[in-house]
Design an enzyme around this catalytic site. Structure first.
Site, mmCIF file in Angstrom:
data_model
loop_
_atom_site.group_PDB
_atom_site.id
_atom_site.type_symbol
_atom_site.label_atom_id
_atom_site.label_comp_id
_atom_site.label_asym_id
_atom_site.label_seq_id
_atom_site.Cartn_x
_atom_site.Cartn_y
_atom_site.Cartn_z
ATOM 1 N N ASP A 25 -11.314 2.319 3.385
ATOM 2 C CA ASP A 25 -11.679 0.919 3.149
ATOM 3 C C ASP A 25 -13.184 0.766 2.938
ATOM 4 O O ASP A 25 -13.650 -0.306 2.554
ATOM 5 C CB ASP A 25 -11.264 0.045 4.351
ATOM 6 N N LYS A 45 0.841 -1.205 0.000
ATOM 7 C CA LYS A 45 0.000 0.000 0.000
ATOM 8 C C LYS A 45 0.874 1.252 0.000
ATOM 9 O O LYS A 45 0.596 2.222 -0.728
ATOM 10 C CB LYS A 45 -0.951 -0.021 1.200
ATOM 11 N N GLN A 75 -4.820 -1.872 9.239
ATOM 12 C CA GLN A 75 -4.625 -3.179 8.609
ATOM 13 C C GLN A 75 -5.215 -4.286 9.493
ATOM 14 O O GLN A 75 -4.897 -4.373 10.669
ATOM 15 C CB GLN A 75 -3.121 -3.415 8.373
#
Ligand code: NAP
Length: 285
Positions: free
Chosen positions: A119, A52, A96
């Site tokens: 997200d 990422k 994460q």
């Protein structure tokens, strides 16, 4: 023989457009910035976080990493999120997953401000998605839509059969396909006569998490087959939910694993980070 939908090529195409967009935003004094939180030392999470960060660097998005120790408490993590929510230089926040078991992951995901929730896991953003007015879109399903768009495939009027109803893939995929005017059938482990459903699909999307689950007898000639799965076969080799070798000759289009849907997920994370930066400065596309 199917046309192979090349996820890496479509990723590179989209990232190049975004790179130009970020440069244009920079010229207006807007600097998209993604804050990535990682708790503990899970090796797979470390790889995902590094990927990422690399994608951010590639297109000029600022990335900040917050690496917290394994024993971090929910309260400690929530107070970091509060700080990042209040930080005007941060456009998007990602924690994460999975987090260590002492941490309440639902509380964490709900604490991230919806306008920084890149997200698209926050209940407010999920609700907005369901009524069709969300700025943030769920990364993997959005990536699938972008792949179809790139190939000139319009799902309107098509029958889209999805196997899997997870909150991350199956359910939001059904919402995006519905918004795109497909007729959607959402299947899961309690679905009766699954093969009958899948053989009726114009577009078949597999997100099951079982290697080579979709076999050739489940697929009709000419079906567009999208494989979201990232599994390991009997030899430990990465494979998808679709028995690629036997399904490919029947499909009209198919995504491989690796090199299919996978590269699109991070790409759409970049998209959401740019969108978040623009929304926070009230710039429309
Ligand atoms: P998940 O949360 O485990 O959900 C799996 C779904 O498959 C569930 O809805 C389950 O039904 C259904 N299912 C299981 N066995 C079935 C059967 N025999 N018949 C019909 N449906 C069945 O998985 P996920 O998070 O959606 O992930 C699925 C796969 O996609 C995994 O391989 C994962 O690694 C991969 N993935 C890839 C990406 C990417 O970036 N490419 C992103 C996310 C996930 P029930 O609801 O009834 O249990």
């Amino acid at each position: 023989m199917a046309k192979i939908i090349d996820g890496k090529k479509i990723r590179d195409y989209n990232l190049a457009l975004m790179k130009d967009e970020v440069a244009e935003l920079n010229s207006q004094g807007i600097y998209p910035c993604l804050a990535v939180i990682i708790v503990g030392s899970d090796p797979a999470s470390r790889v995902y976080v590094n990927n990422k960060k690399a994608a951010c660097e590639n297109i000029g998005i600022i990335s900040r990493e917050y690496a917290l120790p394994e024993e971090t408490s929910t309260d400690e993590l929530l107070s970091l999120i509060d700080e990042l929510n209040a930080d005007e230089a941060v456009s998007g926040i990602l924690c994460q997953l999975p987090v260590p078991k002492q941490i309440d992951s639902d509380a964490v995901l709900e604490r991230i401000s919806p306008d920084k929730d890149v997200d698209c896991f926050h209940p407010e953003n999920v609700g907005r998605l369901s009524i069709g007015n969300g700025a943030m879109l769920p990364c993997t399903p959005h990536g699938v839509m972008k792949m179809l768009e790139y190939e000139g495939i319009d799902p309107a009027g098509m029958h889209c059969v999805i196997i899997g109803r997870s909150n991350i893939v199956g359910k939001p995929m059904a919402m995006l396909m519905t918004a795109a005017n497909a007729t959607v059938t959402l299947c899961h482990s309690k679905t009766k006569n699954l093969s009958e459903m899948t053989r009726n699909a114009d577009i078949l999307i597999a997100s099951v998490g079982k290697p080579k689950f979709v076999t050739a007898d489940m697929v009709s000639e000419g079906t567009i087959v999208i494989d979201v799965g990232m599994d390991r076969d009997e030899n430990g080799k990465l494979c998808g939910d679709v028995d690629y070798v036997n399904v490919e000759p029947k499909a009209s289009y198919i995504t491989p694993v690796p090199g299919g849907v996978g590269p699109m997920t991070i790409t759409m994370l970049m998209r959401n980070t740019i969108t978040a930066a623009k929304e926070q400065k009230k710039i429309k596309k």
